[in-house]
Design a protein around this motif. Sequence first.
Motif: not given
Lengths: 293, 253
Positions: A187-188, A190-191, A193, A205-206, A209-210, A286, A288
Amino acid sequence: MIVSGEDRRTDRPVDGRAELDNRSPIAVTEVRRSRTKSRGGIPRWLFKTFSPIGLIALWQVLSSVGVLDRATLASPAQIFDTALQMWQQGRLQDAVAVSTQRVLVGLALGLLAAVVLATLAGLFRRGEDLIDAPMQMLRTVPVIGLIPLLIIWFGIGEEPKVILIALAVTFPLYLNIYGGIRNVDANLMEAARTLGLGWFAQVRHVVLPAAMPSALVGLRYSLGSAWLALVFGETINATSGIGYEMNTAREFFQTDVIVVCLVLYAVLGLLADFIVRTLERTVLAWRPAFRGS
Amino acid sequence: MATSVSRELTGSDTGQYEKPAMVRGLTRRFGSRAVLDGLDLDIEPGQFVALLGTSGCGKSTLLRILADLDGEITGTVRVATRRAVSFQAPRLLPWKRVWRNIVLGLPGKADRARAEQALAEVGLSHRVDVWPKVLSGGEAQRAALARALVRAPDLLLLDEPFSALDALTRLKVQALVAELWQQHRCAVLLVTHDVDEALRLADRVLVLRDGRIAYDQPVEAARPRATDTPDFLAHRTELLSWLGVPAGDSATT
């Protein structure tokens, strides 16, 4: 709550109010208030040091009364003396420097290999087909078992030790980075894109880091393997380093030197773990959930 | 400015006036089932369109095709090059501060002032520097709206953006969307299953059924809209019957 035995359904009052008045008494218990525990006196961190200090004291007592003789296990006081001597002679520093260098070089090589291989296998279907299957096969081989081959191939110099460490680092790190890349939330992606990010920007960026939390778990795990590989590598044909000191000491039954060396391994391992934890705290700020306890 | 996401039509910027979305004969199959089957749709500039449909009818599929996330189609689809999407989940990158999420993907260096301005618009000026995981559901969805609007889209695609919010937050965010739309005047396609939401927000309501737009009517009530007028209730009953809810059952959605 206590309900009386009589069956009140037979003559249920029409008026709700009457129903209320007729009800049998309800047993009530006051909720216990939990006290905020303030044990006063000894702070927790200090309390935690009691058992290790107690054990060392017990060890010292057993040595002093002669239950433990020096050839079996030196006393804490002797060990401390020996460490001080080794420090003054410069042997301690030399050994640590040589061993640390081996770990660092091996780690650097393993890190490089793992990152490159995992990234290729994680990002490209072709890369996965070419890299992942052999890696999954090789990871089942115990690295320590490779020592004889490494000696035949590389002799008894620095190379087999460093390569052993590099191999020990590569596999756990590869698996975790690869897994991290493959588990990126679709989903991230896709976002990203829809935000107009190109392939490189999506990776930067995705994807990376993921994959970072998983990669850091891999790093911690592979540091553990690195120390293990170092111990094995150094007990076999070393001419310097912590393992060399240990082997020499064995020949003369110097249990004090052996314990000093063990303590060194432990301290270096803890230090490495501390560095990775600090890295995690900064890189994964990032999350929590990542406060630990 | 429009670009084609169709397999058949190559993207060409003609430079002349075009609609933010123009769909002709769109078919999308999953296996042998055609979820979208020869669908036609035009969205006018600045128009707020709500797309209703029962669960699984293909409304999200249509939105994904318009967002260029699904290209396995036949037919012609032309959509505005400047478009933005807001999903049911906010989909903020958890490892980037809120403001960096807002301007991610914009050309040039990350422009904090621009992010701050966009966040102020959705009432999140106090959340510029936090990590997205700290935001409440409503705040995260507002941030996602800011991220969409900062791109100054000609077409804004909203995929059930309110459905994961609690009832009170939903009303507030809906009001915010109406307000933002009146300021930005971009065309909006709102995919939803909530008839009241569609009637409160949209200029035009569509119902997707059997792979096509089966119902296409304007909503002409003045804004802000009351939800208890006879017209509203009649329209609501009509739409619910299109969605397969009989009149007697429509007292509660």
